[in-house]
Structure formats: structure tokens, C-alpha cells
Design a protein around this motif. Structure first.
Motif, PDB file in Angstrom:
ATOM      1  N   CYS A 179       0.840  -1.206   0.000  1.00 45.85           N
ATOM      2  CA  CYS A 179       0.000   0.000   0.000  1.00 45.85           C
ATOM      3  C   CYS A 179       0.870   1.249   0.000  1.00 45.85           C
ATOM      4  O   CYS A 179       0.534   2.255  -0.639  1.00 45.85           O
ATOM      5  CB  CYS A 179      -0.936  -0.014   1.201  1.00 45.85           C
ATOM      6  N   SER A 210       2.120   1.745  -3.426  1.00 44.19           N
ATOM      7  CA  SER A 210       1.089   2.366  -4.264  1.00 44.19           C
ATOM      8  C   SER A 210       1.047   3.880  -4.017  1.00 44.19           C
ATOM      9  O   SER A 210       0.831   4.673  -4.943  1.00 44.19           O
ATOM     10  CB  SER A 210      -0.270   1.725  -3.953  1.00 44.19           C
ATOM     11  N   ASP A 265       3.502   5.366  -6.012  1.00 39.35           N
ATOM     12  CA  ASP A 265       3.093   5.378  -7.423  1.00 39.35           C
ATOM     13  C   ASP A 265       2.349   6.657  -7.806  1.00 39.35           C
ATOM     14  O   ASP A 265       1.957   6.818  -8.971  1.00 39.35           O
ATOM     15  CB  ASP A 265       2.215   4.154  -7.740  1.00 39.35           C
ATOM     16  N   GLY A 289      -8.780  -2.044  -1.304  1.00 40.75           N
ATOM     17  CA  GLY A 289      -7.934  -2.374  -2.462  1.00 40.75           C
ATOM     18  C   GLY A 289      -6.679  -3.069  -1.981  1.00 40.75           C
ATOM     19  O   GLY A 289      -6.219  -2.850  -0.879  1.00 40.75           O
ATOM     20  N   PRO A 331      -4.758  -0.355  -2.816  1.00 41.67           N
ATOM     21  CA  PRO A 331      -5.545   0.683  -3.483  1.00 41.67           C
ATOM     22  C   PRO A 331      -4.678   1.306  -4.584  1.00 41.67           C
ATOM     23  O   PRO A 331      -3.455   1.413  -4.428  1.00 41.67           O
ATOM     24  CB  PRO A 331      -5.796   1.712  -2.371  1.00 41.67           C
ATOM     25  N   SER A 332      -5.310   1.686  -5.666  1.00 42.13           N
ATOM     26  CA  SER A 332      -4.544   2.299  -6.755  1.00 42.13           C
ATOM     27  C   SER A 332      -4.037   3.678  -6.333  1.00 42.13           C
ATOM     28  O   SER A 332      -4.591   4.314  -5.423  1.00 42.13           O
ATOM     29  CB  SER A 332      -5.421   2.450  -7.998  1.00 42.13           C
ATOM     30  N   ALA A 333      -2.996   4.126  -7.005  1.00 39.93           N
ATOM     31  CA  ALA A 333      -2.490   5.479  -6.745  1.00 39.93           C
ATOM     32  C   ALA A 333      -3.594   6.510  -7.001  1.00 39.93           C
ATOM     33  O   ALA A 333      -3.690   7.513  -6.281  1.00 39.93           O
ATOM     34  CB  ALA A 333      -1.274   5.760  -7.626  1.00 39.93           C
ATOM     35  N   ASP A 334      -4.437   6.259  -7.997  1.00 38.17           N
ATOM     36  CA  ASP A 334      -5.531   7.198  -8.286  1.00 38.17           C
ATOM     37  C   ASP A 334      -6.521   7.274  -7.123  1.00 38.17           C
ATOM     38  O   ASP A 334      -7.037   8.344  -6.796  1.00 38.17           O
ATOM     39  CB  ASP A 334      -6.271   6.792  -9.572  1.00 38.17           C
ATOM     40  N   ALA A 335      -6.792   6.109  -6.502  1.00 37.91           N
ATOM     41  CA  ALA A 335      -7.704   6.106  -5.350  1.00 37.91           C
ATOM     42  C   ALA A 335      -7.083   6.867  -4.194  1.00 37.91           C
ATOM     43  O   ALA A 335      -7.754   7.659  -3.520  1.00 37.91           O
ATOM     44  CB  ALA A 335      -8.019   4.664  -4.948  1.00 37.91           C
ATOM     45  N   PHE A 339     -12.401   4.953  -8.754  1.00 41.30           N
ATOM     46  CA  PHE A 339     -10.994   4.864  -9.144  1.00 41.30           C
ATOM     47  C   PHE A 339     -10.470   3.442  -9.018  1.00 41.30           C
ATOM     48  O   PHE A 339      -9.457   3.105  -9.611  1.00 41.30           O
ATOM     49  CB  PHE A 339     -10.146   5.827  -8.304  1.00 41.30           C
ATOM     50  N   ALA A 388      -9.388  -0.372  -7.184  1.00 44.09           N
ATOM     51  CA  ALA A 388      -8.252  -0.841  -6.400  1.00 44.09           C
ATOM     52  C   ALA A 388      -7.096  -1.178  -7.315  1.00 44.09           C
ATOM     53  O   ALA A 388      -7.288  -1.451  -8.470  1.00 44.09           O
ATOM     54  CB  ALA A 388      -8.664  -2.054  -5.595  1.00 44.09           C
TER      55      ALA A 388
END
Ligand code: SF4
Length: 180
Positions: A20, A23, A26, A149, A152-156, A178, A180
């Protein structure tokens, strides 16, 4: 550059794989934008050894699996105005909680005896005492924002941080959108 006072952020990983936090990194070039608006005052990403007495936003990765995890989660709750559970391990227990299906002795045997060829032994020092069961962060302390996530994605993460920086509670639908 903004003249607003910077928001202070602290992060920690409890029982997690650090994915995490990876991410979070990221965010890439958005990190430059971020540091104009926030101070990361305590984190595995910076070289600070003590959590300050008061922090605006605390972000926890990982589940509560040991006495150390519990102590850190409680300290974050005490000192952070807003507490964020980052990632499935923090939100649900996820991978670390898989050991909840087994007795602790069996888990320790598997990890330190059965799967080890050189000096198999269960550590008695320098390893925090494990708790049973493994819990998500909100199983022990109040959590204000959940970011699921794995990771979780960097966008989230960016969506949540942007809302917090703007002084708003993040919209759960935006986080879900956005993904995961
Ligand atoms: Fe690692 Fe996934 Fe847990 Fe994050 S949620 S700490 S990426 S296993």
C-alpha cells in the motif's frame, strides 16, 4: 505555491506487505504537488523516529496482528485528528487474517519449524507477541476513512488525499470509481 498552512500526515504499516505504501509512491509526479500542500511528519518514507503529539491525518496500512500493531494503532488514534485505513489488510484483515482459521501454535510451527531447514526454532525474543485473532484496524480503534484495495490504486489514494487537503470528507463512490 500555496500560502495555506500545510496539512500534516503520518503513515505507518502494521501487519502489511508495504504494497500500500508502494502504491502511495506510485503517485509519481503528483508527489511533488502533494509536498507543496502536506508535511509527511512520520512514515516509513521519511526519517522521523517519533510520531508527533498532534497530526492532522494518520494513514495505517496493514491489520492488527501483534501487540506492537495494537500499540501503534492506538497511538495514531490518539494523536491523529483523522484516521485512514489504507488497503484491504487494514480494512478487512485480508491476508494476515487468514491465520485466524488456525491455532496460533500451528501457525508458528508452520512458519518457524516445518518450513525451515536451518535451525528451526520459534523466536522468543525481538519478535512482538502475536494477537489472536488478527483484526482490521477498526476492530480496535475508530477509523474515519476506509480505502479498500490490495493495494488501493495510486488514483484512489490521490482522490482521498485531494479531498482531505481540500478539507472535505472523501466521497466513497469516488474511491470505488478509481478502483483498487
Ligand atoms: Fe499488501 Fe495488499 Fe495488504 Fe496492502 S492490502 S498491505 S498491498 S497485502
Amino acid at each position: 505555491m500555496s500560502t495555506q498552512p500545510k496539512i500534516t500526515i503520518a503513515t505507518a504499516w502494521l501487519d502489511g506487505c508495504s504494497g500500500c505504501h508502494m502504491s502511495f509512491l506510485d503517485l509519481d509526479e503528483r508527489l511533488i504537488e502533494l509536498v507543496e500542500q502536506v508535511d509527511i511528519v512520520y512514515s516509513p518514507l521519511v526519517d522521523t523516529k517519533e510520531l508527533p503529539e498532534q497530526v492532522d491525518v494518520g494513514i495505517l496500512e496493514g491489520s492488527i496482528s501483534s501487540e506492537d500493531d495494537l500499540e501503534k494503532a492506538r497511538l495514531f488514534r490518539e494523536r491523529c485528528t483523522l484516521l485512514v485505513s489504507l488497503g484491504d489488510c487494514a480494512v478487512t484483515g485480508n491476508v494476515p487474517a487468514m491465520r485466524n482459521h488456525f491455532k496460533l501454535d500451528a501457525v508458528l510451527d508452520r512458519a518457524y519449524r516445518e518450513n525451515v531447514t536451518l535451525q528451526p526454532q520459534i523466536p522468543t525474543r525481538s519478535v512482538p507477541a502475536l494477537l489472536t485473532p488478527v483484526k482490521p484496524v477498526h476492530g480496535e480503534v475508530k477509523v474515519d476513512v476506509f480505502v479498500p484495495g490490495c493495494p488501493p490504486s495510486a488514483d484512489a489514494i490521490w482522490a482521498v488525499l485531494s479531498e482531505l487537503i481540500a478539507g472535505r470528507a472523501p466521497d466513497p463512490n469516488a474511491v470505488t470509481r478509481f478502483g483498487a
